[in-house]
Scaffold this motif. Structure first.
Motif, mmCIF file in Angstrom:
data_model
loop_
_atom_site.group_PDB
_atom_site.id
_atom_site.type_symbol
_atom_site.label_atom_id
_atom_site.label_comp_id
_atom_site.label_asym_id
_atom_site.label_seq_id
_atom_site.Cartn_x
_atom_site.Cartn_y
_atom_site.Cartn_z
ATOM 1 N N ARG A 1 60.272 21.234 18.079
ATOM 2 C CA ARG A 1 61.041 21.728 16.920
ATOM 3 C C ARG A 1 60.101 22.210 15.814
ATOM 4 O O ARG A 1 60.358 23.215 15.171
ATOM 5 C CB ARG A 1 61.913 20.609 16.356
ATOM 6 C CG ARG A 1 63.062 20.212 17.254
ATOM 7 C CD ARG A 1 64.123 19.547 16.421
ATOM 8 N NE ARG A 1 64.993 18.688 17.188
ATOM 9 C CZ ARG A 1 66.141 19.075 17.749
ATOM 10 N NH1 ARG A 1 66.543 20.328 17.658
ATOM 11 N NH2 ARG A 1 66.887 18.206 18.406
ATOM 12 N N HIS B 1 77.231 24.375 26.513
ATOM 13 C CA HIS B 1 76.970 23.494 25.364
ATOM 14 C C HIS B 1 77.942 23.711 24.204
ATOM 15 O O HIS B 1 78.090 22.856 23.357
ATOM 16 C CB HIS B 1 75.519 23.746 24.920
ATOM 17 C CG HIS B 1 75.031 22.850 23.837
ATOM 18 N ND1 HIS B 1 74.964 21.481 23.980
ATOM 19 C CD2 HIS B 1 74.571 23.114 22.589
ATOM 20 C CE1 HIS B 1 74.472 20.951 22.864
ATOM 21 N NE2 HIS B 1 74.237 21.914 22.003
ATOM 22 N N GLY C 1 77.627 23.174 15.413
ATOM 23 C CA GLY C 1 76.293 22.948 15.986
ATOM 24 C C GLY C 1 75.247 23.860 15.364
ATOM 25 O O GLY C 1 75.531 24.662 14.464
ATOM 26 N N PHE C 2 74.037 23.747 15.893
ATOM 27 C CA PHE C 2 72.865 24.490 15.416
ATOM 28 C C PHE C 2 72.577 25.637 16.352
ATOM 29 O O PHE C 2 72.573 25.398 17.575
ATOM 30 C CB PHE C 2 71.668 23.529 15.381
ATOM 31 C CG PHE C 2 70.337 24.182 15.166
ATOM 32 C CD1 PHE C 2 69.839 24.357 13.887
ATOM 33 C CD2 PHE C 2 69.578 24.624 16.241
ATOM 34 C CE1 PHE C 2 68.598 24.955 13.681
ATOM 35 C CE2 PHE C 2 68.347 25.233 16.040
ATOM 36 C CZ PHE C 2 67.862 25.393 14.764
ATOM 37 N N MET D 1 66.613 17.353 12.220
ATOM 38 C CA MET D 1 66.982 16.823 13.549
ATOM 39 C C MET D 1 65.798 16.090 14.173
ATOM 40 O O MET D 1 65.971 15.087 14.859
ATOM 41 C CB MET D 1 67.457 17.957 14.463
ATOM 42 C CG MET D 1 68.828 18.497 14.068
ATOM 43 S SD MET D 1 69.532 19.597 15.319
ATOM 44 C CE MET D 1 68.568 21.096 15.073
ATOM 45 N N LEU E 1 71.955 21.332 27.632
ATOM 46 C CA LEU E 1 71.236 20.725 26.493
ATOM 47 C C LEU E 1 71.599 19.253 26.321
ATOM 48 O O LEU E 1 70.739 18.417 26.051
ATOM 49 C CB LEU E 1 71.535 21.497 25.205
ATOM 50 C CG LEU E 1 70.870 22.872 25.080
ATOM 51 C CD1 LEU E 1 71.372 23.600 23.847
ATOM 52 C CD2 LEU E 1 69.351 22.740 25.025
ATOM 53 N N LEU F 1 79.984 18.928 16.921
ATOM 54 C CA LEU F 1 79.366 19.432 18.141
ATOM 55 C C LEU F 1 77.847 19.430 17.980
ATOM 56 O O LEU F 1 77.325 20.006 17.017
ATOM 57 C CB LEU F 1 79.851 20.854 18.445
ATOM 58 C CG LEU F 1 79.271 21.447 19.739
ATOM 59 C CD1 LEU F 1 80.368 21.943 20.665
ATOM 60 C CD2 LEU F 1 78.268 22.546 19.465
ATOM 61 N N SER F 2 77.187 18.775 18.898
ATOM 62 C CA SER F 2 75.725 18.744 18.952
ATOM 63 C C SER F 2 75.129 18.305 17.614
ATOM 64 O O SER F 2 75.324 17.158 17.223
ATOM 65 C CB SER F 2 75.205 20.091 19.427
ATOM 66 O OG SER F 2 73.902 19.913 19.906
ATOM 67 N N MET F 3 74.488 19.195 16.837
ATOM 68 C CA MET F 3 73.982 18.758 15.525
ATOM 69 C C MET F 3 75.119 18.206 14.676
ATOM 70 O O MET F 3 74.954 17.204 13.959
ATOM 71 C CB MET F 3 73.303 19.936 14.809
ATOM 72 C CG MET F 3 72.783 19.596 13.419
ATOM 73 S SD MET F 3 72.022 21.020 12.599
ATOM 74 C CE MET F 3 73.485 21.951 12.110
ATOM 75 N N MET G 1 67.464 29.780 22.025
ATOM 76 C CA MET G 1 68.732 29.037 22.150
ATOM 77 C C MET G 1 69.779 29.744 23.004
ATOM 78 O O MET G 1 70.544 29.083 23.711
ATOM 79 C CB MET G 1 69.359 28.781 20.769
ATOM 80 C CG MET G 1 68.649 27.785 19.889
ATOM 81 S SD MET G 1 68.742 26.080 20.467
ATOM 82 C CE MET G 1 70.452 25.630 20.185
ATOM 83 N N TYR H 1 75.537 14.706 15.523
ATOM 84 C CA TYR H 1 74.555 13.811 14.882
ATOM 85 C C TYR H 1 75.040 13.473 13.470
ATOM 86 O O TYR H 1 74.901 12.341 13.007
ATOM 87 C CB TYR H 1 73.168 14.451 14.756
ATOM 88 C CG TYR H 1 72.567 15.085 15.987
ATOM 89 C CD1 TYR H 1 72.925 14.679 17.274
ATOM 90 C CD2 TYR H 1 71.610 16.103 15.874
ATOM 91 C CE1 TYR H 1 72.349 15.276 18.387
ATOM 92 C CE2 TYR H 1 71.022 16.695 16.980
ATOM 93 C CZ TYR H 1 71.407 16.286 18.234
ATOM 94 O OH TYR H 1 70.840 16.881 19.334
ATOM 95 N N LEU I 1 72.729 27.806 25.145
ATOM 96 C CA LEU I 1 73.977 27.431 24.459
ATOM 97 C C LEU I 1 75.185 27.583 25.366
ATOM 98 O O LEU I 1 76.080 26.751 25.384
ATOM 99 C CB LEU I 1 74.187 28.319 23.231
ATOM 100 C CG LEU I 1 73.486 27.946 21.930
ATOM 101 C CD1 LEU I 1 73.833 28.973 20.863
ATOM 102 C CD2 LEU I 1 73.868 26.549 21.459
HETATM 103 C C1 MLT Z 1 73.010 22.123 18.609
HETATM 104 O O1 MLT Z 1 73.687 22.798 19.379
HETATM 105 O O2 MLT Z 1 73.430 21.725 17.518
HETATM 106 C C2 MLT Z 1 71.580 21.836 19.027
HETATM 107 O O3 MLT Z 1 71.439 21.978 20.398
HETATM 108 C C3 MLT Z 1 71.183 20.467 18.580
HETATM 109 C C4 MLT Z 1 69.767 20.171 18.898
HETATM 110 O O4 MLT Z 1 68.920 21.083 18.902
HETATM 111 O O5 MLT Z 1 69.457 18.981 19.120
#
Ligand code: MLT
Length: 261
Positions: A124, A236, A19-20, A183, A210, A85-87, A144, A90, A148
């Motif tokens: 963002r 998260h 994740g990010f 993102m 999140l 996970l998360s990012m 964050m 995606y 998180l």
């Molecule tokens: C992550 O944990 O990767 C972020 O929450 C992703 C996001 O900011 O959408």
């Protein structure tokens, strides 16, 4: 893009995307706990950890292309299990939609299929600007950190929080900016979910604020062959905060995949 990566264990390949604004370090317990039966590959996505930090916007598609390039470099030709996970989720969704023959199972953790709302995208960009102005990851770390982890992890498990804090603090400002902008323009992939043909595990921390459990449930319902696992005592970063429950859920899923082949 020559990504840095961890590569642990023999057996069927499971690739895990962080994740990010984290790095492959978040998969420490998966590399240990799954790596005696499966080959766990955990890259640092572009801009993070020890990977190169290119200029520009990091689209989820570009990150997915990097991962496919890594599989090619490692001469892994067959389909693999892709977890994110998360990012990283995606990126996994982009990979599944654009390289379906590369994927034999999906693990979507603490993530969502929808795009950013206009407000989220603007937020963002504001964060990206403050990271550029400060030339430091601090504005993101401060925003964050409380989101998180679950309250329980934050209050009682500093030994788990601190390593991720230092990963975030060490992330290059350009890496953070590139990913934030990528993102913000990611496509809405909700229409792709009914087309996912491979078995899918959707996992979420019960205290994830999140990408909350309701989001995970909607995603699991939209994917034809999906199961949902809610991880207790986790926010998260569920597989990092409660690795015992998360690894058990992942192993159950991987085992069911082996049996269906
Ligand atoms: C992550 O944990 O990767 C972020 O929450 C992703 C996001 O900011 O959408």
């Amino acid at each position: 893009m020559d990504l840095a990566f961890a590569d642990e264990g023999p057996g069927p390949v499971v690739i895990l995307l962080h994740g990010f604004p984290l790095s492959k370090a978040m998969w420490d317990e998966q590399l240990k706990g799954l790596g005696n039966v499966y080959r766990v590959i955990a890259p640092d996505l572009r801009g993070f950890g020890e990977s190169p930090v290119p200029e520009g916007t990091y689209t989820m598609d570009a990150m997915a292309d990097d991962v496919v390039e890594l599989l090619e470099t490692l001469e892994i030709a067959g389909p693999v299990v892709v977890g994110g996970l998360s990012m990283g989720g995606y990126v996994a969704l982009s990979l599944a939609a654009r390289y379906p023959t590369r994927v034999k199972g999906l693990i979507l953790m603490d993530t969502r299929a929808g795009a950013d709302t206009p407000e989220a995208a603007q937020g963002r960009e504001a964060t990206a600007k403050s990271v550029i102005a400060a030339n430091s990851s601090t504005p993101v770390v401060e925003a964050m950190l409380p989101k998180l982890f679950s309250k329980l992890t934050l209050e009682t498990r500093p030994e788990r929080v601190e390593p991720m804090l230092s990963v975030m603090q060490g992330t290059a400002p350009q890496g953070i900016v590139g990913a934030l902008r990528g993102m913000a323009i990611r496509p809405d992939r909700r229409a792709d979910l009914p087309k996912i043909a491979v078995p899918t595990l959707v996992m979420v921390g019960e205290d994830d604020i999140l990408t909350p459990p309701a989001e995970a449930q909607a995603m699991a319902q939209a994917i034809p062959n999906a199961r949902l696992e809610v991880i207790p005592k986790a926010g998260h970063v569920a597989p990092y905060e409660n690795h015992a429950a998360a690894n058990a859920a992942i192993l159950r899923f991987l085992k069911s995949l082996e049996q269906s082949h």
